[in-house]
Design a protein around this motif. Structure first.
Motif, mmCIF file in Angstrom:
data_model
loop_
_atom_site.group_PDB
_atom_site.id
_atom_site.type_symbol
_atom_site.label_atom_id
_atom_site.label_comp_id
_atom_site.label_asym_id
_atom_site.label_seq_id
_atom_site.Cartn_x
_atom_site.Cartn_y
_atom_site.Cartn_z
ATOM 1 N N GLY A 76 45.582 10.427 40.385
ATOM 2 C CA GLY A 76 46.668 9.471 40.231
ATOM 3 C C GLY A 76 47.776 9.692 41.245
ATOM 4 N N VAL A 77 48.124 10.943 41.490
ATOM 5 C CA VAL A 77 49.171 11.265 42.462
ATOM 6 C C VAL A 77 48.714 10.882 43.875
ATOM 7 C CG1 VAL A 77 50.531 13.123 43.510
ATOM 8 C CG2 VAL A 77 50.150 13.102 41.052
ATOM 9 N N LYS A 115 46.655 8.464 44.678
ATOM 10 C CA LYS A 115 46.753 6.992 44.766
ATOM 11 C C LYS A 115 48.201 6.544 44.949
ATOM 12 C CE LYS A 115 42.620 5.870 42.045
ATOM 13 N NZ LYS A 115 42.119 5.271 40.777
ATOM 14 N N LYS A 116 49.101 7.190 44.214
ATOM 15 C CA LYS A 116 50.515 6.824 44.307
ATOM 16 C C LYS A 116 51.073 7.105 45.700
ATOM 17 C CE LYS A 116 53.322 7.369 40.809
ATOM 18 N NZ LYS A 116 54.220 7.944 39.763
ATOM 19 N N GLU A 156 54.875 13.399 36.201
ATOM 20 C CA GLU A 156 53.634 12.930 36.821
ATOM 21 C C GLU A 156 52.503 13.206 35.830
ATOM 22 O OE1 GLU A 156 53.366 11.338 39.528
ATOM 23 O OE2 GLU A 156 55.196 11.743 40.640
ATOM 24 N N THR A 157 52.107 12.190 35.103
ATOM 25 C CA THR A 157 51.093 12.376 34.063
ATOM 26 C C THR A 157 49.743 11.817 34.468
ATOM 27 O OG1 THR A 157 51.791 10.290 33.043
ATOM 28 C CG2 THR A 157 52.828 12.306 32.231
ATOM 29 N N THR A 158 49.608 11.400 35.714
ATOM 30 C CA THR A 158 48.375 10.742 36.154
ATOM 31 C C THR A 158 47.371 11.698 36.768
ATOM 32 O OG1 THR A 158 49.561 10.184 38.185
ATOM 33 C CG2 THR A 158 49.417 8.478 36.510
ATOM 34 N N GLY A 159 47.707 12.973 36.884
ATOM 35 C CA GLY A 159 46.775 13.938 37.425
ATOM 36 C C GLY A 159 46.645 13.872 38.935
#
Length: 389
Positions: free
Chosen positions: A152-153, A155-156, A146-149
């Protein structure tokens, strides 16, 4: 104001048994004993030091008035309980020392109202911060994948299951509050009796040891719910129908042992968290009191700040253990072994030491709101339940 001061003077006079104009530790011990609270000489001296400005280890009228002038209560019993409560330890979600109640609170049934108020506070606080908790779990389990921070998590998760999915697993988190609190309180009372015998006087070390053992017993009893909470938090929409379905599927697929995955690092993690949190909390509080001798009662904002800082340091120390525990709960294993040490070594090898702190950012973000919400709800719940301060 004059009436309030007059009543404070009467309370002071009642406590000053030998009428020498000074309240001594022995007089505090006697007064608290009448309320059903046995304290050691050391604790009584600490209570004196909370008010004593000149280092005499006694409290005169001026010091008494200064300390209690903003306290709305004037009855000696309530003043004593307020005074003693200023020494109580509050270290957040991993509290090791359950509350102690007076004989009067036990006989009148007031003790269970305190526990109910605490349970409600915990439920509301955890529900309000549940999205951050789920983000933390996702980052802990998936690590560098998980590289989106944090954003980002979030939103996912919303994209996969909608806004409602942000609270996935929170039901289990709330359900376990009541049994965990009840077991911890009951175990603490019994273990404390073992240490103290008939005297019922405990030292700080004995209380800490009793609380730690009680916490371990409570965690053992409710641990399967921790595993279920983690599995639900990392699951996809439709994977489980609910708490019971999740538990049954884990049991059928991997046996009862799977419901205790991560149990060892969970217990080990309590020690550094509680020890560091407790030490820093007390150190910061005492530092503030020394810097502000005119204000011996730090007040809620200062205590919240001390609690937030101490909890943060406690989490930094215990977080790697919590991360490995969460991965094991979620069913993450490495080739050849599903144990604690092989998994920890694998994380360091693949992601470096930084990998042991995946998800710590959302964990920090939820500390202050969680503590603040808990405090507000606890006070409101106490009022609604008729709990006297």
């Amino acid at each position: 104001m004059e009436e309030h001061e007059r009543k404070l003077r009467l309370a002071f006079s009642d406590l000053d048994k030998n009428k020498d104009g000074m309240i001594e530790p022995s007089e505090i011990q006697q007064a608290l004993k009448k309320l059903g609270l046995s304290v050691t000489k050391e604790d009584a001296e600490k209570l004196c030091k909370r008010i004593d400005h000149d280092g005499s280890l006694t409290v005169d009228w001026a010091e008494w008035r200064s300390f209690f002038q903003l306290c709305p209560d004037t009855q000696l019993e309530k003043l004593l309980l307020y005074w003693r409560q200023s020494l109580m330890i509050d270290i957040g979600e991993l509290t090791t020392c359950p509350p102690e109640f007076t004989e009067k609170e036990r006989k009148t049934g007031m003790w269970w109202r305190h526990l109910v108020a605490g349970g409600l506070a915990g439920a509301v606080s955890r529900t309000c911060t549940a999205p951050l908790d789920r983000v933390k779990i996702m980052l802990q389990v998936h690590g560098s994948k998980e590289t989106t921070g944090v954003v980002g998590v979030l939103k996912k998760m919303i994209g996969e299951g909608g806004v409602k999915s942000l609270w996935r697993g929170n039901g289990t988190n709330v359900l376990k509050i009541a049994p965990e609190s009840a077991i911890k309180f009951a175990a603490y009372e019994q273990i404390k009796k073992f240490f103290t015998g008939k005297s019922n006087e405990t030292t700080i070390v004995e209380r800490f040891a009793s609380g730690s053992m009680a916490g371990a017993i409570a965690q053992t009893c409710i641990y399967p719910m921790e595993v279920i909470k983690t599995r639900l938090a990392v699951s996809k929409s439709g994977q489980y129908k609910g708490i019971l379905d999740c538990g049954l599927k884990i049991f059928k697929e991997n046996g009862a042992k799977a419901l205790f995955k991560g149990y060892i690092p969970n217990l080990i993690g309590i020690i550094p968290y509680a020890g560091i949190d407790l030490t820093i909390y007390e150190t910061l509080k005492q530092w503030y009191i020394k810097r502000n001798p005119e204000n011996q009662d730090p007040g809620v904002p200062v205590l919240l700040a001390c609690g937030t800082v101490s909890s943060t340091f406690g989490q930094v120390a215990s977080y790697p253990l919590a991360l490995v525990r969460t991965k094991l709960q979620a069913g993450v294993t490495v080739v050849g072994s599903g144990g604690f040490m092989p998994l920890a070594k694998h994380i360091v090898k693949e992601e470096g030491f930084r990998g042991l702190y995946s998800g710590i950012a959302p964990n920090f973000l939820k500390v202050l709101p969680a503590v603040s919400i808990s405090y507000v709800i606890y006070e409101k719940a106490k009022q609604s339940l008729g709990v006297q301060k």
